[in-house]
Design a protein around this motif. Structure first.
Motif, PDB file in Angstrom:
ATOM      1  N   LEU A  36      -5.281 -43.428  40.330  1.00 18.64           N
ATOM      2  CA  LEU A  36      -5.747 -44.096  41.549  1.00 18.64           C
ATOM      3  C   LEU A  36      -4.732 -45.146  42.006  1.00 18.64           C
ATOM      4  CD1 LEU A  36      -9.491 -44.499  40.542  1.00 18.64           C
ATOM      5  CD2 LEU A  36      -8.624 -43.031  42.363  1.00 18.64           C
ATOM      6  N   ARG A  37      -4.183 -45.906  41.062  1.00 21.03           N
ATOM      7  CA  ARG A  37      -3.201 -46.936  41.404  1.00 21.03           C
ATOM      8  C   ARG A  37      -1.940 -46.313  41.998  1.00 21.03           C
ATOM      9  NH1 ARG A  37       1.317 -48.832  39.842  1.00 21.03           N
ATOM     10  NH2 ARG A  37       1.458 -47.361  38.104  1.00 21.03           N
ATOM     11  N   GLN A  38      -1.453 -45.254  41.341  1.00 25.95           N
ATOM     12  CA  GLN A  38      -0.225 -44.616  41.815  1.00 25.95           C
ATOM     13  C   GLN A  38      -0.379 -44.063  43.227  1.00 25.95           C
ATOM     14  OE1 GLN A  38       0.623 -41.630  38.873  1.00 25.95           O
ATOM     15  NE2 GLN A  38       1.555 -43.063  37.434  1.00 25.95           N
ATOM     16  N   ARG A  39      -1.577 -43.583  43.540  1.00 30.01           N
ATOM     17  CA  ARG A  39      -1.792 -42.944  44.847  1.00 30.01           C
ATOM     18  C   ARG A  39      -2.402 -43.891  45.874  1.00 30.01           C
ATOM     19  NH1 ARG A  39      -4.472 -37.151  43.791  1.00 30.01           N
ATOM     20  NH2 ARG A  39      -4.455 -37.269  46.073  1.00 30.01           N
ATOM     21  N   GLY A  40      -2.630 -45.137  45.494  1.00 26.42           N
ATOM     22  CA  GLY A  40      -3.175 -46.108  46.430  1.00 26.42           C
ATOM     23  C   GLY A  40      -4.581 -45.785  46.880  1.00 26.42           C
ATOM     24  N   LEU A  41      -5.403 -45.302  45.956  1.00 26.99           N
ATOM     25  CA  LEU A  41      -6.760 -44.876  46.286  1.00 26.99           C
ATOM     26  C   LEU A  41      -7.786 -45.864  45.748  1.00 26.99           C
ATOM     27  CD1 LEU A  41      -6.409 -41.105  45.293  1.00 26.99           C
ATOM     28  CD2 LEU A  41      -6.417 -42.039  47.621  1.00 26.99           C
ATOM     29  N   ARG A  42      -8.914 -45.932  46.428  1.00 33.62           N
ATOM     30  CA  ARG A  42     -10.052 -46.687  45.906  1.00 33.62           C
ATOM     31  C   ARG A  42     -11.136 -45.694  45.499  1.00 33.62           C
ATOM     32  NH1 ARG A  42     -14.228 -46.975  49.507  1.00 33.62           N
ATOM     33  NH2 ARG A  42     -13.756 -46.391  51.670  1.00 33.62           N
ATOM     34  N   LEU A  43     -11.833 -46.015  44.444  1.00 31.75           N
ATOM     35  CA  LEU A  43     -12.853 -45.114  43.922  1.00 31.75           C
ATOM     36  C   LEU A  43     -14.186 -45.382  44.609  1.00 31.75           C
ATOM     37  CD1 LEU A  43     -13.485 -42.899  41.871  1.00 31.75           C
ATOM     38  CD2 LEU A  43     -14.017 -44.694  40.207  1.00 31.75           C
TER      39      LEU A  43
END
Length: 243
Positions: A36-43
């Motif tokens: 998630l961090r690498q792809r700039g995503l929020r869960l």
């Protein structure tokens, strides 16, 4: 779709749309958080197929990082999956990342096991009910329940992608090839050919998940079992097989 290998042979699956993500059966949190961090995503959503720790163990830590995250699980398993924010049941529909999802009750491995089917994109998240070349052990359910659950999944479109939660394919097909000549001669050649392909994939370090429903219809001795007694006998044999 992102497949995240964790523990010894588990997979966590991550779906994303825009900057929002959902994960299926997070056994542990750190590898999920890293993706998630690498792809700039929020869960935004966590889906649970059943209560076993290698499917829900990472949820508390993920919720500490994303406290507003929805947790979708079987309403019938609220005591064993207490962090769920939405309890669902067989046939229920909801929207995930803009896509419709249908809940399928598939007991057998556990009494309240569910699967999530995304008919538009053709994805099936089936936890430990259906494996590539196999099925889950009957820990809480009966052979009749498992047979009914597998037939429900077998009725999905043949090109449905089967995202099962473990990398068990080589072992499942090794057993199947050993018994197919007696158990299901019509499938023996296809099982042998599939096993050779799987062994080549594993030798190259490749995953064998996802499978497809059509492939399972042709080569999975549990999905092909004509009745519950046959499934029960095959499951007992597989449980004690040491090939």
């Amino acid at each position: 779709m992102t497949r995240i290998p964790v523990l010894q042979d588990n997979y966590v699956f991550l779906l994303a749309r825009g900057d929002e993500a959902a994960v299926v059966d997070p056994a542990v949190a750190p590898p999920v958080e890293e993706v998630l961090r690498q792809r700039g995503l929020r869960l935004g959503t966590i889906l649970h197929t059943h209560h076993h720790s290698d499917h829900i163990g990472g949820t508390p830590e993920l919720l500490r990082r994303w406290p507003g995250c929805a947790v979708v699980a079987a309403a019938a398993d609220r005591q064993r999956i207490p962090l769920q924010t939405r309890g669902v049941a067989d046939g229920e529909r909801f929207t995930l990342l803009g896509e419709p999802v249908q809940v399928l009750a598939v007991p057998g491995h556990t009494r309240a096991h569910i699967a999530f089917w995304l008919p538009r994109s053709g994805h099936l998240f089936c936890g430990d009910t259906l494996f590539a070349g196999g099925c889950g052990r009957l820990f809480e359910g009966t052979a009749a329940q498992m047979h009914h659950s597998l037939q429900k999944l077998a009725a999905l479109p043949p090109d449905t992608q089967v995202w099962c939660a473990h990398e068990y394919t080589a072992a499942n097909l090794g057993w199947a090839r050993a018994v197919a000549a007696e158990e299901d001669p019509a499938a023996a050649a296809a099982i042998g050919a599939r096993l050779e392909q799987v062994l080549e994939q594993r030798a190259r370090g490749q995953a064998t998940v996802p499978s497809r429903i059509g492939v399972e219809q042709a080569t999975n001795l549990f999905l092909r079992a004509p009745d519950a007694p046959t499934l029960a006998r095959r499951r007992r044999h597989k449980d004690h097989w040491r090939g």
